[in-house]
Design a protein around this motif. Sequence first.
Motif, PDB file in Angstrom:
ATOM      1  N   LYS A 149       0.928  -1.180   0.135  1.00 31.38           N
ATOM      2  CA  LYS A 149       0.023  -0.040   0.075  1.00 31.38           C
ATOM      3  C   LYS A 149       1.033   1.141   0.007  1.00 31.38           C
ATOM      4  CE  LYS A 149      -3.057   2.500   2.808  1.00 31.38           C
ATOM      5  NZ  LYS A 149      -3.761   2.881   4.244  1.00 31.38           N
ATOM      6  N   ASP A 201      -4.691   6.047  -2.228  1.00 25.01           N
ATOM      7  CA  ASP A 201      -4.122   4.990  -1.593  1.00 25.01           C
ATOM      8  C   ASP A 201      -4.013   3.765  -2.765  1.00 25.01           C
ATOM      9  OD1 ASP A 201      -3.829   5.862   0.957  1.00 25.01           O
ATOM     10  OD2 ASP A 201      -6.012   5.344   1.512  1.00 25.01           O
ATOM     11  N   TYR A 224      -3.130   0.123  -3.903  1.00 23.62           N
ATOM     12  CA  TYR A 224      -2.969  -1.308  -3.454  1.00 23.62           C
ATOM     13  C   TYR A 224      -2.391  -2.210  -4.587  1.00 23.62           C
ATOM     14  CZ  TYR A 224      -5.424   0.421   0.462  1.00 23.62           C
ATOM     15  OH  TYR A 224      -6.181   1.108   1.762  1.00 23.62           O
TER      16      TYR A 224
END
Length: 135
Positions: free
Chosen positions: A60, A73, A75
């Motif tokens: 992340k 964010d 991932y």
Amino acid sequence: MPGASRIALFERVRRALRNGRAFMLDTFTPALLQDREETLVCERNLDQGFWAPFPYFGFKQTFLFPDEATGLDRYLIVEPERTRTVNTWLQGLTPDQLSAELSEAGLTAEPPRDVTTGAAWDERSPMFALVARPT
């Protein structure tokens, strides 16, 4: 989502509302991003196994764009048979900003409310909800 895209979405919502129905949405304020930092995390079964039912590695990375009150964010989920990327964008908006966009789309917003209780919104809270009706 850029403001013009939100306004287009709100116009579609307005056209779908019938018989005095309302539209409710919640969002974050710019304050949500104040305490966040750009980070990189790598963990086996990142987020307690949220991303897959079997063992995986998760990465992340958080990016911040303070001038736009926006964060990303990103991932990266690496599983035995596949690898995938999920981008989660967070943009902080004030009640006035969001009310103006709703108005441009032909909707009138009620005063902001607390997301969990529906009571009057406390300006210190990093989230708020708006109820909007066709103008």
